[in-house]
Design a protein around this motif. Sequence first.
Motif, short mmCIF file in Angstrom:
data_model
loop_
_atom_site.label_atom_id
_atom_site.label_comp_id
_atom_site.label_asym_id
_atom_site.label_seq_id
_atom_site.Cartn_x
_atom_site.Cartn_y
_atom_site.Cartn_z
N GLY A 1 60.99 58.10 73.78
CA GLY A 1 60.76 57.33 74.99
C GLY A 1 61.31 55.91 74.92
N GLY A 2 62.26 55.66 74.01
CA GLY A 2 62.83 54.32 73.88
C GLY A 2 61.98 53.37 73.07
N THR A 3 61.18 53.92 72.18
CA THR A 3 60.26 53.12 71.39
C THR A 3 60.99 52.27 70.35
OG1 THR A 3 58.59 54.84 71.63
CG2 THR A 3 58.23 53.25 69.88
N LEU A 4 60.54 51.02 70.20
CA LEU A 4 61.04 50.12 69.16
C LEU A 4 60.05 50.17 68.01
CD1 LEU A 4 62.03 47.12 71.44
CD2 LEU A 4 63.59 48.70 70.27
N ILE A 5 60.47 50.75 66.89
CA ILE A 5 59.59 51.00 65.75
C ILE A 5 59.91 50.02 64.63
CG2 ILE A 5 58.91 52.71 64.02
CD1 ILE A 5 59.90 54.84 66.12
N LEU A 6 58.90 49.29 64.18
CA LEU A 6 59.08 48.37 63.05
C LEU A 6 59.03 49.13 61.73
CD1 LEU A 6 56.77 45.39 64.05
CD2 LEU A 6 59.27 45.37 63.94
N ALA A 7 59.92 48.79 60.81
CA ALA A 7 59.89 49.37 59.47
C ALA A 7 58.65 48.86 58.75
CB ALA A 7 61.14 48.97 58.69
N GLY A 8 58.02 49.72 57.98
CA GLY A 8 56.84 49.35 57.21
C GLY A 8 55.65 50.20 57.58
N SER A 9 54.62 50.07 56.79
CA SER A 9 53.45 50.95 56.95
C SER A 9 52.32 50.35 57.78
CB SER A 9 52.93 51.35 55.57
OG SER A 9 52.56 50.19 54.86
N THR A 10 52.53 49.12 58.30
CA THR A 10 51.51 48.52 59.16
C THR A 10 52.12 48.20 60.52
OG1 THR A 10 51.91 46.19 58.66
CG2 THR A 10 50.47 47.41 57.12
N ARG A 11 51.30 47.87 61.47
CA ARG A 11 51.81 47.55 62.80
C ARG A 11 52.59 46.24 62.83
NH1 ARG A 11 48.72 44.35 66.41
NH2 ARG A 11 46.90 43.44 65.43
N PHE A 12 52.47 45.43 61.78
CA PHE A 12 53.21 44.17 61.68
C PHE A 12 54.57 44.35 61.04
CE2 PHE A 12 48.66 43.05 61.52
CZ PHE A 12 48.59 42.38 62.72
N GLY A 13 54.83 45.51 60.47
CA GLY A 13 56.12 45.80 59.85
C GLY A 13 56.35 45.02 58.57
N GLN A 14 57.49 45.26 57.97
CA GLN A 14 57.89 44.56 56.76
C GLN A 14 58.81 43.41 57.14
OE1 GLN A 14 59.32 48.40 54.93
NE2 GLN A 14 58.77 47.28 53.08
N THR A 15 58.72 42.31 56.41
CA THR A 15 59.59 41.18 56.63
C THR A 15 60.68 41.18 55.58
OG1 THR A 15 57.79 39.90 57.61
CG2 THR A 15 59.70 38.66 56.81
N VAL A 16 61.91 41.08 56.02
CA VAL A 16 63.07 41.04 55.13
C VAL A 16 63.60 39.61 55.13
CG1 VAL A 16 65.42 41.84 54.82
CG2 VAL A 16 63.65 43.44 55.57
N THR A 17 63.82 39.05 53.95
CA THR A 17 64.39 37.72 53.82
C THR A 17 65.87 37.86 53.50
OG1 THR A 17 62.28 36.85 53.03
CG2 THR A 17 64.25 35.51 52.61
N VAL A 18 66.70 37.29 54.38
CA VAL A 18 68.14 37.31 54.18
C VAL A 18 68.55 35.97 53.60
CG1 VAL A 18 70.40 37.49 55.29
CG2 VAL A 18 68.50 38.94 56.07
N LEU A 19 69.24 36.03 52.46
CA LEU A 19 69.71 34.83 51.76
C LEU A 19 71.21 34.65 51.97
CD1 LEU A 19 67.88 35.56 48.39
CD2 LEU A 19 67.06 34.11 50.27
#
Length: 133
Positions: free
Chosen positions: A114-132
């Motif tokens: 249905g056009g869902t935007l799914i965050l990566a990770g196991s919680t509803r807050f998703g995982q945060t990736v740090t780009v250096l």
Amino acid sequence: MLATALVAVPAAYADVYVVIANTTVHRGGYLRGTGDGSGLPFYLVPVRHAPLGYRCHGNGFCAPRTKRPPRKPYVFLGRLRRTRDFYAKQHFRFRVPIVRPGRYKVVVWCRPCGGTLILAGSTRFGQTVTVLR
């Protein structure tokens, strides 16, 4: 008796999932992880623009939806391989494009969901990736 019945029930497939293995990566480096969702596209989005779930169905949380693939500030990373089984587990490796260093979320756009935007990770807050740099 009830325990036996629960063990005999096969596992149900219901959700697309993605888990990022390395949450710190250099621009031009590789973001690795596992997930499912045959052919689904992956995006990086700055944390401040990440889609947030909202309360629905009483105590539940629903992911936001969009009819079209995300555009700026979302940055396309790649797609999972197409498989016969939509929920086949896959390992992936996407090269991180030249983006500003900072904190990002990984988002999967699931048109079949249905056009869902799914965050990566196991919680509803998703995982945060740090780009250096």
